[in-house]
Design a protein around this motif. Structure first.
Motif, PDB file in Angstrom:
ATOM      1  N   GLU A   1      -0.419   4.199  10.290  1.00 24.59           N
ATOM      2  CA  GLU A   1       0.787   4.844  10.820  1.00 24.59           C
ATOM      3  C   GLU A   1       1.859   4.899   9.735  1.00 24.59           C
ATOM      4  OE1 GLU A   1       2.164   6.950  12.760  1.00 24.59           O
ATOM      5  OE2 GLU A   1       2.385   5.854  14.651  1.00 24.59           O
ATOM      6  N   PHE A   2       2.233   6.106   9.364  1.00 22.35           N
ATOM      7  CA  PHE A   2       3.367   6.322   8.460  1.00 22.35           C
ATOM      8  C   PHE A   2       3.929   7.681   8.806  1.00 22.35           C
ATOM      9  CE2 PHE A   2       5.002   8.194   4.436  1.00 22.35           C
ATOM     10  CZ  PHE A   2       6.127   7.377   4.304  1.00 22.35           C
ATOM     11  N   SER A   3       5.034   7.679   9.568  1.00 19.70           N
ATOM     12  CA  SER A   3       5.571   8.942  10.055  1.00 19.70           C
ATOM     13  C   SER A   3       7.084   9.021  10.017  1.00 19.70           C
ATOM     14  CB  SER A   3       5.098   9.192  11.496  1.00 19.70           C
ATOM     15  OG  SER A   3       3.692   9.239  11.569  1.00 19.70           O
ATOM     16  N   GLY A   4       7.750   7.900   9.732  1.00 19.13           N
ATOM     17  CA  GLY A   4       9.198   7.933   9.673  1.00 19.13           C
ATOM     18  C   GLY A   4       9.846   7.762  11.036  1.00 19.13           C
TER      19      GLY A   4
ATOM     20  N   MET B   1       1.253  12.008   1.387  1.00 16.73           N
ATOM     21  CA  MET B   1       1.636  10.607   1.204  1.00 16.73           C
ATOM     22  C   MET B   1       1.008   9.744   2.286  1.00 16.73           C
ATOM     23  SD  MET B   1       5.492   9.033   0.967  1.00 16.73           S
ATOM     24  CE  MET B   1       5.942  10.234  -0.307  1.00 16.73           C
ATOM     25  N   GLN B   2       1.018  10.244   3.499  1.00 17.45           N
ATOM     26  CA  GLN B   2       0.407   9.517   4.607  1.00 17.45           C
ATOM     27  C   GLN B   2      -1.088   9.321   4.366  1.00 17.45           C
ATOM     28  OE1 GLN B   2      -0.625  11.518   8.430  1.00 17.45           O
ATOM     29  NE2 GLN B   2       1.098  10.327   9.263  1.00 17.45           N
ATOM     30  N   ARG B   3      -1.735  10.356   3.870  1.00 17.76           N
ATOM     31  CA  ARG B   3      -3.175  10.269   3.609  1.00 17.76           C
ATOM     32  C   ARG B   3      -3.474   9.195   2.570  1.00 17.76           C
ATOM     33  NH1 ARG B   3      -6.126  12.157  -0.365  1.00 17.76           N
ATOM     34  NH2 ARG B   3      -4.457  13.524  -1.127  1.00 17.76           N
ATOM     35  N   LEU B   4      -2.704   9.193   1.485  1.00 21.09           N
ATOM     36  CA  LEU B   4      -2.926   8.200   0.427  1.00 21.09           C
ATOM     37  C   LEU B   4      -2.623   6.790   0.918  1.00 21.09           C
ATOM     38  CD1 LEU B   4      -1.521  10.032  -2.738  1.00 21.09           C
ATOM     39  CD2 LEU B   4      -3.905   9.782  -2.008  1.00 21.09           C
TER      40      LEU B   4
ATOM     41  N   ALA C   1       0.832  -1.208   0.000  1.00 17.69           N
ATOM     42  CA  ALA C   1       0.000   0.000   0.000  1.00 17.69           C
ATOM     43  C   ALA C   1       0.863   1.252   0.000  1.00 17.69           C
ATOM     44  CB  ALA C   1      -0.919  -0.002   1.220  1.00 17.69           C
ATOM     45  N   LEU C   2       1.971   1.220   0.715  1.00 13.61           N
ATOM     46  CA  LEU C   2       2.875   2.367   0.734  1.00 13.61           C
ATOM     47  C   LEU C   2       3.441   2.620  -0.665  1.00 13.61           C
ATOM     48  CD1 LEU C   2       4.388   4.547   2.295  1.00 13.61           C
ATOM     49  CD2 LEU C   2       6.137   2.823   2.852  1.00 13.61           C
ATOM     50  N   ALA C   3       3.827   1.560  -1.343  1.00 10.30           N
ATOM     51  CA  ALA C   3       4.361   1.715  -2.697  1.00 10.30           C
ATOM     52  C   ALA C   3       3.293   2.279  -3.638  1.00 10.30           C
ATOM     53  CB  ALA C   3       4.869   0.364  -3.205  1.00 10.30           C
ATOM     54  N   ARG C   4       2.074   1.780  -3.537  1.00 10.36           N
ATOM     55  CA  ARG C   4       0.991   2.286  -4.401  1.00 10.36           C
ATOM     56  C   ARG C   4       0.721   3.760  -4.130  1.00 10.36           C
ATOM     57  NH1 ARG C   4      -1.521  -2.514  -2.637  1.00 10.36           N
ATOM     58  NH2 ARG C   4      -3.091  -1.291  -1.467  1.00 10.36           N
ATOM     59  N   ALA C   5       0.718   4.148  -2.854  1.00 12.00           N
ATOM     60  CA  ALA C   5       0.476   5.547  -2.502  1.00 12.00           C
ATOM     61  C   ALA C   5       1.583   6.445  -3.039  1.00 12.00           C
ATOM     62  CB  ALA C   5       0.368   5.683  -0.978  1.00 12.00           C
ATOM     63  N   GLN C   6       2.815   5.978  -2.921  1.00 12.25           N
ATOM     64  CA  GLN C   6       3.939   6.782  -3.402  1.00 12.25           C
ATOM     65  C   GLN C   6       3.960   6.881  -4.915  1.00 12.25           C
ATOM     66  OE1 GLN C   6       6.994   4.644  -1.269  1.00 12.25           O
ATOM     67  NE2 GLN C   6       6.933   6.065   0.469  1.00 12.25           N
ATOM     68  N   ALA C   7       3.493   5.847  -5.591  1.00 18.79           N
ATOM     69  CA  ALA C   7       3.381   5.930  -7.051  1.00 18.79           C
ATOM     70  C   ALA C   7       2.312   6.934  -7.450  1.00 18.79           C
ATOM     71  CB  ALA C   7       3.058   4.548  -7.622  1.00 18.79           C
ATOM     72  N   ARG C   8       1.218   6.978  -6.709  1.00 20.33           N
ATOM     73  CA  ARG C   8       0.145   7.938  -6.996  1.00 20.33           C
ATOM     74  C   ARG C   8       0.649   9.372  -6.881  1.00 20.33           C
ATOM     75  NH1 ARG C   8      -4.839   6.179  -3.293  1.00 20.33           N
ATOM     76  NH2 ARG C   8      -5.722   8.124  -4.159  1.00 20.33           N
ATOM     77  N   MET C   9       1.649   9.579  -6.011  1.00 22.98           N
ATOM     78  CA  MET C   9       2.206  10.909  -5.826  1.00 22.98           C
ATOM     79  C   MET C   9       3.376  11.180  -6.763  1.00 22.98           C
ATOM     80  SD  MET C   9       2.085  11.720  -1.765  1.00 22.98           S
ATOM     81  CE  MET C   9       2.361  13.452  -2.142  1.00 22.98           C
ATOM     82  N   GLY C  10       3.791  10.172  -7.513  1.00 21.31           N
ATOM     83  CA  GLY C  10       4.923  10.337  -8.413  1.00 21.31           C
ATOM     84  C   GLY C  10       6.269  10.247  -7.726  1.00 21.31           C
TER      85      GLY C  10
END
Length: 463
Positions: free
Chosen positions: A192-195, A210-213, A39-48
């Motif tokens: 949870e995605f905060s680093g 990115m966290q929202r996506l 899911a993190l990878a998909r979200a980051q792809a959506r953001m480019g």
């Protein structure tokens, strides 16, 4: 061989259910880790931030990977956490796209999010079981709405109640637990995605987007701020289980005591061999109730551990977090087992109405002394009525006999109540049930409302 009751071939279905074990199984947990990484990878792809092809490769690898669990266990023991070893395997499985796995995340991001996904599945099971149990209890309360029995305070007969009233009191707690569960979901089902220190510094100014996506991909809520060291949401979930099992433990205690030979008012469902003794052929032990009580006592300890585990140091804890790894799955397994036992026990509960009536008559009418006193009070005055009836009760206790017969020999009581037949009517426990029936109707009549409340939702629809 298994070393705990939760994994034991002998005991595991007494202290858990297959459905809940699947949620908290090792394969299930690792699957949630992989789900979060994908899911993190998909979200980051959506953001480019990473290439779409890389996100697809990571997603495909997360779905198809065959985990080397021996290697994962070995490396987890070295690292102390499973995510870095898992990232190694996922990165390798994703090929060239592997360099983008776990981009900007920290171990606890993935583990906390995986726990949120587990909590969603587990709480959905708990809610469904509570709803089914509520239906069983509502039927029982309606069936015995007007079945008189002795109400007891301090283990002594107090005033008459109905068995339906007793069940409705239990049921009211179940309704409140469902309400509590629904209200807790927005606080508990949060990603949870905060680093590393929770600041999202590693992913730049668009980190919150990115966290929202990321949360959107998983159907979880987005937190206002990192909860790495703010563990109230997870603690609330286990505390809720403590409340649920506490209610089930109270029900179990009532049933066990009422099933005692000297009471004889209830029996657990008969299944050949269940509750049997190895030496006493006549025994029919209340096994389901015993397991429900054991679960309540065990979950209570986990609630204490989870509350203790809330006390984290600075921006990443040095140990309290690990308590959750023990308490979270065990609490849900115990709760699932207790709910299953409650459903089985209450659905087939044998109610001995004749014994309830016999127990009501044990005191020869003393249980309704209050009824006579209150009926005589308008004519005699409350205090004088109390003194006269008190004296009659002393006579009954010391010399035996029926309270009605003794009162019938007191002219001022006969006059105050309007005759001997009225005295006998007042001394019938079935005529002094207060508003038991109306209270049953109120609880059962509103118990269906919770069923239309919020449902647990994930990406792709309702659970």
């Amino acid at each position: 061989m298994a070393s705990t009751v939760f994994d034991s071939l002998l005991f595991r279905d007494m202290f858990g259910t297959a459905e809940m074990r699947e949620v908290f199984s090792e394969a299930g947990l690792v699957g949630r880790y992989l789900e979060a990484e994908a899911a993190l990878a998909r979200a980051q792809a959506r953001m480019g931030v990473i290439p779409e092809a890389a996100a697809k490769a990571i997603d495909d690898a997360a779905r198809a990977i065959e985990i080397d669990y021996d290697l994962l266990r070995h490396e987890t023991e070295i690292v102390g956490y499973p995510i870095l070893p898992l990232v190694h395997q996922l990165s390798k499985a994703a090929g060239d796209a592997g360099r983008y796995v776990h981009w900007g995340a920290t171990t606890q991001d993935i583990m906390d999010t995986a726990n949120a996904l587990q909590l969603r599945a587990a709480l959905d099971i708990v809610r469904r079981e509570l709803t089914e149990l509520r239906g069983i209890m509502a039927d029982l309360a309606i069936r015995h709405r007007d079945t008189p029995m002795a109400g007891r305070t301090h283990l002594q007969q107090a005033l008459p109640v109905t068995f339906g009233y007793k069940v409705a009191v239990w049921l009211s707690s179940i309704d409140r637990h469902i309400e509590r569960l629904d209200q807790a979901l927005p606080r508990v089902l949060v990603g949870e995605f905060s680093g590393a220190a929770g600041t999202l510094a590693s992913v730049g100014p668009d980190g919150l987007g990115m966290q929202r996506l990321f949360c959107e991909e998983l159907g979880l809520g987005q937190p206002a701020i990192t909860w790495h060291v703010a563990r109230d949401g997870v603690a609330e979930a286990v505390t809720l289980l403590g409340l649920v099992t506490g209610t089930l433990g109270k029900i179990a205690t009532d049933v066990m005591m009422m099933a005692a030979t000297e009471f004889g008012e209830l029996s657990e469902p008969f299944v050949p061999g269940r509750g049997a003794s190895s030496t006493m052929p006549q025994k029919r032990n209340p096994i389901s109730s015993e397991l429900m009580l054991a679960a309540a006592k065990s979950v209570r300890q986990h609630v204490a551990a989870m509350l203790d585990g809330m006390i984290h140091d600075f921006e990443r804890a040095t140990g309290p977090w690990h308590l959750e790894w023990i308490s979270l799955p065990e609490s849900f397994l115990l709760t699932a087992a207790s709910l299953a036992n409650a459903k089985f026990m209450l659905a087939g509960l044998v109610v001995h109405e004749d014994r309830m009536r016999r127990n009501l008559d044990l005191t020869g009418g003393l249980i309704v002394a209050e009824a006579v006193m209150m009926a005589a009070a308008p004519k005699l005055g409350r205090q004088h009525a109390h003194d006269v009836v008190y004296g009659a009760c002393r006579t009954a206790i010391e010399g035996g006999g029926q309270l009605a017969d003794i009162l019938a020999g007191i002219p001022e009581v006969v006059e105050a109540l309007g005759g001997v037949e009225e005295i006998r009517a007042k001394c019938d426990p079935a005529n002094y049930l207060g508003l038991c029936g109306e209270m049953v109707d109120r609880v059962v009549g509103t118990s269906g409302q919770a069923e239309t409340g919020p449902r647990l939702v994930r990406a792709g629809g309702d659970l």
